[in-house]
Design an enzyme around this catalytic site. Structure first.
Site, PDB file in Angstrom:
ATOM      1  CG  HIS A 272      -1.786   1.263   1.848  1.00  0.00           C
ATOM      2  ND1 HIS A 272      -2.433   1.394   1.375  1.00  0.00           N
ATOM      3  CD2 HIS A 272      -0.993   2.748   2.339  1.00  0.00           C
ATOM      4  CE1 HIS A 272      -2.970   3.137   1.697  1.00  0.00           C
ATOM      5  NE2 HIS A 272      -1.784   3.206   2.559  1.00  0.00           N
ATOM      6  CD  GLU A 419     -23.945  19.965   9.190  1.00  0.00           C
ATOM      7  OE1 GLU A 419     -24.282  18.601   9.056  1.00  0.00           O
ATOM      8  OE2 GLU A 419     -25.585  20.164  10.109  1.00  0.00           O
TER       9      GLU A 419
HETATM   10  C1  LIG Z   1      -9.039  10.677   5.908  1.00  0.00           C
HETATM   11  C2  LIG Z   1      -7.536  10.089   6.445  1.00  0.00           C
HETATM   12  N1  LIG Z   1      -7.835   9.216   6.987  1.00  0.00           N
HETATM   13  C3  LIG Z   1      -6.600   8.328   6.427  1.00  0.00           C
HETATM   14  C4  LIG Z   1      -5.836   8.579   6.081  1.00  0.00           C
HETATM   15  C5  LIG Z   1      -4.759   7.460   6.366  1.00  0.00           C
HETATM   16  N2  LIG Z   1      -4.566   6.595   4.854  1.00  0.00           N
HETATM   17  C6  LIG Z   1      -4.303   6.746   3.632  1.00  0.00           C
HETATM   18  S1  LIG Z   1      -4.601   5.169   2.798  1.00  0.00           S
HETATM   19  C7  LIG Z   1      -5.497   4.561   4.031  1.00  0.00           C
HETATM   20  C8  LIG Z   1      -6.460   3.177   3.148  1.00  0.00           C
HETATM   21  C9  LIG Z   1      -5.673   2.762   2.580  1.00  0.00           C
HETATM   22  O1  LIG Z   1      -6.849   2.037   1.864  1.00  0.00           O
HETATM   23  P1  LIG Z   1      -7.544   2.466   0.819  1.00  0.00           P
HETATM   24  O2  LIG Z   1      -8.235   3.415   0.701  1.00  0.00           O
HETATM   25  O3  LIG Z   1      -8.705   0.627   0.311  1.00  0.00           O
HETATM   26  O4  LIG Z   1      -6.373   2.409  -0.747  1.00  0.00           O
HETATM   27  P2  LIG Z   1      -5.353   0.803  -1.210  1.00  0.00           P
HETATM   28  O5  LIG Z   1      -4.806   0.669  -0.146  1.00  0.00           O
HETATM   29  O6  LIG Z   1      -6.294   0.457  -1.498  1.00  0.00           O
HETATM   30  O7  LIG Z   1      -4.846   1.943  -1.996  1.00  0.00           O
HETATM   31  C10 LIG Z   1      -5.621   5.177   4.540  1.00  0.00           C
HETATM   32  C11 LIG Z   1      -6.081   5.001   6.071  1.00  0.00           C
HETATM   33  C12 LIG Z   1      -6.328   9.360   4.761  1.00  0.00           C
HETATM   34  N3  LIG Z   1      -4.643   9.474   3.719  1.00  0.00           N
HETATM   35  N4  LIG Z   1      -7.258  10.191   5.389  1.00  0.00           N
END
Ligand SMILES: Cc1ncc(C[n+]2csc(CCOP(=O)(O)OP(=O)(O)O)c2C)c(N)n1
Ligand SMILES: [Mg+2]
Length: 670
Positions: A272, A419
């Site tokens: 990731h 909001e």
């Molecule tokens: C509001 C918010 N919370 C937390 C994060 C930190 N963060 C970045 S990507 C992610 C989640 C990754 O999962 P996914 O969205 O499914 O992306 P993938 O790993 O599949 O690319 C998180 C929690 C963020 N960027 N924004």
């Protein structure tokens, strides 16, 4: 949706280079750039490379030579961590600013390739993304803006789609629920969301925390939802083509493998957000059949991508010719450029004259509503709304109707109790261009929309937040509804102008300044309760423009009373009491700290002279005021409010003319 551009949408890129090779070019650039930077997110770009390749080579209407072409399709990478997907696409399709050197400088200071996409920094980036959920919700506003502009200027000039790539995280975030519900209600059928259904987030498989039936959820919102294999180019093409014909917004759940092609890390959270490592990358090159060195693209692959990137030039030129023939050209160009109509400020002058003639005690929220009655006619691109508090925040001019599914001629949105989605949608309206959005809620609920407001500020968008019931002055509703720390929070946010006008005339002036603030958001903090008129003549000059000014001077003042909003009249009362006790005090109204900070030292000194005792009065927390009072006095709140009638509250919390006068006299005697 028959338009001159639809044929270009399905043009083949180049039959000589197979789809898989085009997609692998994205994968290679993503893993190599992240490896070189030793930071970034390779998994998502590698997983969504197939979907993005089909979208950008067969559907998306854009022209790298003219990234700002108003009738381009909008593409929002909501999962901003996958920024290398977007940068690779911009390079491959031929955006001049996105050179290979910039790809190699991924995440370095000053590069066109920052960690997350940044609006205004990189041509082709439609908005700043990274905070999950924001891109999805902002795209709803862009799709709404398209409908508003189409209703006004017709399909000849406005006929485009809004595409989003969203991740698990985007759809888990609360804002996606609000925004999807709103988009379904308004039937924004030209919105197409490609959901990267890879079942992986940072902590591991999404099964740890997420068992929604996402397709069912979106269908329940009134969307069209389908699920496909996100690595099958035919399935992707068929699904997007069907979505284009839908009468509802569309979600296409694309089942993908994160870091597709990586031999051991594909399908795992390990890919990731970290470089894959040399060995893994070698293995991926082998598995994908991509023998080329890092940052090297075979000529035929790049050429095929450039053919795809050139698809939009002809439709763009045809569009320009249509605009050239249109009677509405000057108005279209004015609105698209964000230029206010000439003489729009006459509306502000008229409002000030009305207030000066009436000399009434009214709430500033009501004054704001009155100002909007004048502005509604003068600024046709002004687009209002409220999160279910229309009657309280006075955001709807009498002759405004509201938009609904199939009717986008009106200029007002009932955003519902949403909001956060309202603020994100306003960002989308502003970014798209064509509407100057303002939206209302209570100041206390600013915290419900703050992440989107922060993006308004970061992206420097003209979004106007109408935030009423701005203190304990709202009375009986009590501490849940009484803001105390919100002004400090807003003032701490860069690029925001925070206004707290003291009376009706100041309210008109602050509205003028908010509309003039074309490169950033404004927040208007307005009272629920009536405030007496301080200014009774309609000066031509906008006195609020300097941020703070003397409303009541005093010869040889020993005390400078500085107040905002409803507390300016408290300061005026204190000035009288002090005068009776032989202490001269001037009163400064300070509707906007940020504008005051832009003034020169001489002006600042004239308003808040050295050597006088400074007393600041604001029914909110002290944070920030020390900058102005030095070792002076702050009269305001040092905790939460309470439920009671307003007069009892001001007495209880010691925010009265008597308390101010007493504190100042006591200090001078010391
Ligand atoms: C509001 C918010 N919370 C937390 C994060 C930190 N963060 C970045 S990507 C992610 C989640 C990754 O999962 P996914 O969205 O499914 O992306 P993938 O790993 O599949 O690319 C998180 C929690 C963020 N960027 N924004
Ligand atoms: Mg995921």
């Amino acid at each position: 949706m028959a338009s001159a551009t639809s044929s270009a949408r399905s043009a083949e890129a180049s039959p000589a280079v197979p789809h898989a090779v085009l997609a692998n070019a994205i994968r290679a650039l993503a893993m190599d750039a992240v490896e070189k930077a030793k930071s970034g997110h390779p998994g998502m770009p590698m997983g969504m490379a197939d979907v993005a390749t089909v979208l950008f080579t067969k559907f998306l209407k854009f022209d790298p030579e003219k990234p700002d072409w108003p009738d381009r399709d909008r593409f929002v990478l909501s999962a901003g961590h996958g920024s290398m997907l977007l940068y690779a696409l911009l390079h491959l399709t031929g955006y001049p600013a996105m050179t290979m050197a910039e790809i190699e400088r991924f995440r370095q200071l000053g590069s066109a390739t920052p960690g997350h996409p940044e609006y205004g920094h990189t041509p082709g980036v439609e908005m700043t993304t990274g905070p999950l959920g924001q891109g999805f919700a902002t795209a709803v506003g862009m799709a709404l803006a398209e409908r508003l502009m189409a209703a006004r200027f017709g399909a000849e000039l406005v006929d485009h789609l809004t595409y989003v790539i969203a991740s698990d995280g985007d759809l888990m975030e609360g804002i996606s629920h609000e925004a999807a519900s709103l988009a379904g209600h308004l039937r924004l059928h030209k919105l197409i969301v490609l959901y990267d259904d890879n079942q992986i987030s940072i902590d591991g498989p999404t099964s740890l925390s997420f068992s929604d039936d996402t397709a069912a959820r979106f269908r329940a919102y009134g969307w069209n939802a389908t699920a496909i294999d996100g690595h099958d180019p035919k399935a992707i093409e068929t699904a997007i083509a069907a979505a284009q014909k839908s009468d509802r917004p569309s979600l296409i759940a694309c089942r993908t493998t994160i870091a597709y092609g990586a031999p051991t890390k594909a399908g795992t959270a390990a890919s990731h957000g970290a470089a894959l490592g040399e060995k893994e990358i070698l293995g991926a090159r082998e598995k994908l059949g991509w023998p080329h060195a890092p940052f090297q693209l075979p000529k035929d692959v790049l050429a095929a991508w450039r053919v795809a990137g050139a698809r939009g030039a002809e439709p763009r030129r045809a569009w320009e010719a249509r605009l050239g023939r249109a009677d509405a050209k000057p108005e279209f160009e004015r609105i698209a450029a964000g230029r206010l109509p000439v003489k729009w400020a006459d509306a502000i002058a008229a409002a000030k004259q009305k207030f000066a003639a009436e000399k009434k005690t009214i709430a500033t929220r009501q004054a704001s509503g009155d100002v909007l009655e004048f502005l509604a006619g003068a600024v046709p691109e002004l687009f209002g709304g409220s999160a279910d508090l229309t009657g309280s925040v006075n955001t709807k001019p009498k002759n405004f109707a509201h938009v609904k599914a199939g009717d986008f001629a009106p200029r007002y949105a009932y955003y519902g109790v949403r909001e956060h989605a309202m603020a994100a949608a306003m960002n989308g309206l502003a970014l798209h261009k064509g509407a100057i959005p303002y939206g209302g809620t209570f100041l206390i609920f600013m915290d419900y929309l703050k992440p989107a407001l922060r993006l308004s500020a970061l992206m420097r968008q003209r979004v106007i937040y109408v935030l009423t019931h701005d203190s304990i002055g709202l009375g009986e509703d009590g501490p849940t509804h009484q803001p105390v720390e919100q002004l400090a929070s807003l003032r701490a946010t860069p690029n925001v102008l925070v206004f707290r006008p003291a009376d009706a005339i100041e309210t008109a002036e602050c509205w003028q300044l908010a509309l003039d603030h074309a490169d950033g958001p404004s927040a208007l903090a307005l009272t629920r309760q009536g405030v007496p008129p301080l200014r009774t003549t309609a000066t031509g000059e906008n006195l609020c423009a300097r941020g703070a000014y003397v409303v009541a001077p005093a010869d040889n003042a020993r005390v400078t009373l500085i107040a905002t909003g409803s507390e300016v009249s408290v300061a005026l009362g204190a000035r009288e009491i002090l005068a009776r006790n032989g202490i001269a005090a001037s009163v400064v109204s300070m509707p906007c700290w940020e504008l005051f900070e832009r003034q020169d030292a001489a002006y600042k000194e004239s308003v808040m002279p050295r050597g006088t005792l400074k007393v600041a009065i604001e029914a909110a927390v002290r944070l920030g005021w020390d900058r102005y009072i030095g070792d002076g006095i702050f009269i305001g709140m040092d905790g939460f409010g309470a439920s009671a009638p307003i007069a009892d509250l001001y007495r209880h919390f010691g925010i009265t003319a008597e308390a101010v006068a007493q504190a100042a006299s006591a200090r001078l005697k010391r």
